[in-house]
Design a protein around this motif. Sequence first.
Motif: not given
Length: 292
Positions: A34, A38, A43-44, A46, A69, A72
């Motif tokens: 994770e 990130r 971009g992530v 959630w 994942v 974004k």
Amino acid sequence: MALSVTQGFDLFLKQLTPRAGEREAKTRHRSSVEASLRAASFGVLWFRETGSFTHGTGVRGHCDVDLLVSIKAARPASSETALEWVKSALKSSFPYTEVVIRRPTVQVRFASGAETWEVLPGFVTYRGGATSVYDIPGAARGWMDSAPTAHLDYVNEVNERRAVAGGAKALARLAKAWKYYNKVPVSSFYLEMRAAQHMAGEPSFVPVWDICRLLEKLDSHQLADMNDPVGKAGRFAACSSEATRREALSKLSTAATRARKALDAYQKEDHVTAFTYLDLLFASRFPSRWQS
């Protein structure tokens, strides 16, 4: 002691259920995976764990960790681009670990594959209203819809029907065991959804009956794409290519024949023959009828 066919399936299903420690052993790298994602430029939003561990349909020794994942950045035109984004981010964090694209996911094979993570890039849409629907890479190419929470709810709802009493997940586990033990190139998610769909219309769960009927259904419609039973996503493909579909269909035809012979023997109370064909069906992994 001689087992009945019913007792044989009870024992088999216990043997298929992952051990309590298997999940913990498979998730040692969760925080680092994770963190790697990130830190990536895309971009992530959630993370969401999906797959057989979460659904309770995993087969012992064959449970990878599936992680969706939610990215974004704007969805690229090509799903291959999204997979390359994820692969690049993970490879930069784990340079000495095998990281490969195996559509529709990126696999990170820790400990030479003993702990494998399958990371699925997703782009949230608003097509599902209150239900989260994602664009994810298709099994062969392009994009497809995915509604993981809705699909998990569907499997749970069918599984919790009093008449079925856990049969949806048990049947999914049997179907996946057939896949893994016979190296059948068919989607585990497809098998799980087909098993739940089958059990949704059944008055009870009898393993020797239901595995036979499920395999015969799959054979009769030739692993056709499946409509989403909850109506939130598009159609599900069984295989990643026409070549793998042909291979899967060949093995499926053999499996359906063996399951039918096992069921016919069971109905005639010919337990020896039933166990013989069940052992063939599951590649010599079905319990012996004779237990000490």
